[in-house]
Write an enzyme that holds these catalytic residues in place. Structure first.
Site, PDB file in Angstrom:
ATOM      1  N   GLU A 219      -2.562  -5.105   4.795  1.00 48.96           N
ATOM      2  CA  GLU A 219      -3.156  -3.868   5.325  1.00 48.96           C
ATOM      3  C   GLU A 219      -2.769  -2.378   4.735  1.00 48.96           C
ATOM      4  O   GLU A 219      -3.792  -1.632   4.547  1.00 48.96           O
ATOM      5  CB  GLU A 219      -2.345  -3.943   6.843  1.00 48.96           C
ATOM      6  CG  GLU A 219      -2.889  -2.732   7.651  1.00 48.96           C
ATOM      7  CD  GLU A 219      -1.988  -2.272   8.806  1.00 48.96           C
ATOM      8  OE1 GLU A 219      -2.029  -1.031   9.228  1.00 48.96           O
ATOM      9  OE2 GLU A 219      -1.480  -2.911   9.396  1.00 48.96           O
TER      10      GLU A 219
ATOM     11  N   ASP B  72      -5.850  -0.325   3.247  1.00 47.16           N
ATOM     12  CA  ASP B  72      -6.017   1.060   3.637  1.00 47.16           C
ATOM     13  C   ASP B  72      -6.219   2.003   2.599  1.00 47.16           C
ATOM     14  O   ASP B  72      -7.031   2.710   2.610  1.00 47.16           O
ATOM     15  CB  ASP B  72      -4.618   1.474   4.565  1.00 47.16           C
ATOM     16  CG  ASP B  72      -4.899   2.771   4.955  1.00 47.16           C
ATOM     17  OD1 ASP B  72      -5.770   3.304   5.582  1.00 47.16           O
ATOM     18  OD2 ASP B  72      -3.989   3.552   4.334  1.00 47.16           O
TER      19      ASP B  72
ATOM     20  N   ASP C 120      -6.664  -3.191  11.857  1.00 47.01           N
ATOM     21  CA  ASP C 120      -5.580  -3.558  10.952  1.00 47.01           C
ATOM     22  C   ASP C 120      -5.875  -4.832   9.989  1.00 47.01           C
ATOM     23  O   ASP C 120      -5.790  -4.985   8.756  1.00 47.01           O
ATOM     24  CB  ASP C 120      -4.437  -3.875  11.513  1.00 47.01           C
ATOM     25  CG  ASP C 120      -3.583  -2.453  12.139  1.00 47.01           C
ATOM     26  OD1 ASP C 120      -3.965  -1.609  11.746  1.00 47.01           O
ATOM     27  OD2 ASP C 120      -2.703  -2.504  12.806  1.00 47.01           O
TER      28      ASP C 120
ATOM     29  N   GLU D 267      -8.679  -4.140   7.319  1.00 48.54           N
ATOM     30  CA  GLU D 267      -8.010  -3.501   6.189  1.00 48.54           C
ATOM     31  C   GLU D 267      -7.574  -4.460   5.311  1.00 48.54           C
ATOM     32  O   GLU D 267      -7.238  -4.496   4.103  1.00 48.54           O
ATOM     33  CB  GLU D 267      -7.114  -2.359   6.512  1.00 48.54           C
ATOM     34  CG  GLU D 267      -7.707  -0.886   7.050  1.00 48.54           C
ATOM     35  CD  GLU D 267      -6.775   0.069   7.580  1.00 48.54           C
ATOM     36  OE1 GLU D 267      -7.291   1.156   7.360  1.00 48.54           O
ATOM     37  OE2 GLU D 267      -5.648  -0.342   7.785  1.00 48.54           O
TER      38      GLU D 267
END
Length: 222
Positions: free
Chosen positions: A39, A43, A112, A115
């Site tokens: 994640e 991101d 989450d 990502e």
């Protein structure tokens, strides 16, 4: 849990290392390896990919405007919407506590996981392939967004109802037609205690909900 082959087709990416996808779908409530590191990576990749796309799309936009547009595109609600379009909740691995509390539909968990999948695709392939996949998922949103960034119909409907101390709108999928790559969503919008019901159709759940919300707003406002 549904077969991951279904998710792979929806993502339009075949993993060379299926364990990366499994890790991306594993919430921290499950003991052992989870998706937090993926994640973190996803991101960073997402922010860069979207920033680059906006930089190319809005040639004369100022830094502040580009930052505002990017924040709108990579915010949790947007990521959760995309995750819901993939029915990502059906494939998540959650601990007993999260399962009982409905974690598979929680927006933060869905965002989450999306990502984390971006991070997993990057590690499984390369940056160019990862960017192509991400831009494919975000293409319609990047084309639709404008520098004026007027609030979308769902947001405007929610704010209007809150200003009148009325319940929040409820959206229900009435039907989904077509293959995974060309689905059509039939959505109903209603507000508890109000007599109106609107229906709309869109190529994504998000588009159909926005259209239904716009119709509802037109019924409420003279």
């Amino acid at each position: 849990m549904r077969s991951l082959d279904i998710l792979v087709r929806q993502l339009q990416y075949e993993f060379h290392d299926p364990e990366l996808l499994q890790a991306a779908l594993t919430h921290r409530s499950v003991r052992g390896q989870n998706n937090e590191r993926l994640e973190f990576l996803g991101d960073s990749l997402l922010n860069f990919i979207v920033a680059e796309a906006l930089y190319d799309h809005f040639r004369y936009a100022k830094e502040g405007d580009l930052s505002r547009l990017r924040a709108n595109l990579v915010k949790g609600d947007t990521l959760a919407d995309i995750a819901q379009e993939f029915k990502l909740g059906d494939f998540l691995r959650l601990g007993p506590g999260e399962l009982k509390s409905g974690g598979f539909s929680r927006k933060s968990i869905l965002a989450d996981a999306l990502e984390a999948i971006i991070g997993a695709i990057y590690l499984d392939s390369n940056f160019e392939i990862c960017r192509t996949r991400v831009l494919n998922w975000f293409e319609s949103r990047i084309k639709e967004i404008s520098l004026s960034l007027e609030k979308d119909p769902k947001t405007r409907l929610q704010e209007y109802l809150q200003s009148k101390h009325l319940p929040l709108p409820q959206y229900e999928i009435l039907a989904v037609e077509g293959e995974a790559h060309a689905q059509v969503f039939h959505i109903e919008c209603r507000v508890p205690s109000l007599p109106y019901v609107t229906n709309s159709v869109g190529s994504t759940r998000r588009k159909a909900e926005q259209l239904a919300a716009e119709k509802y707003l037109q019924l409420l406002k003279p």
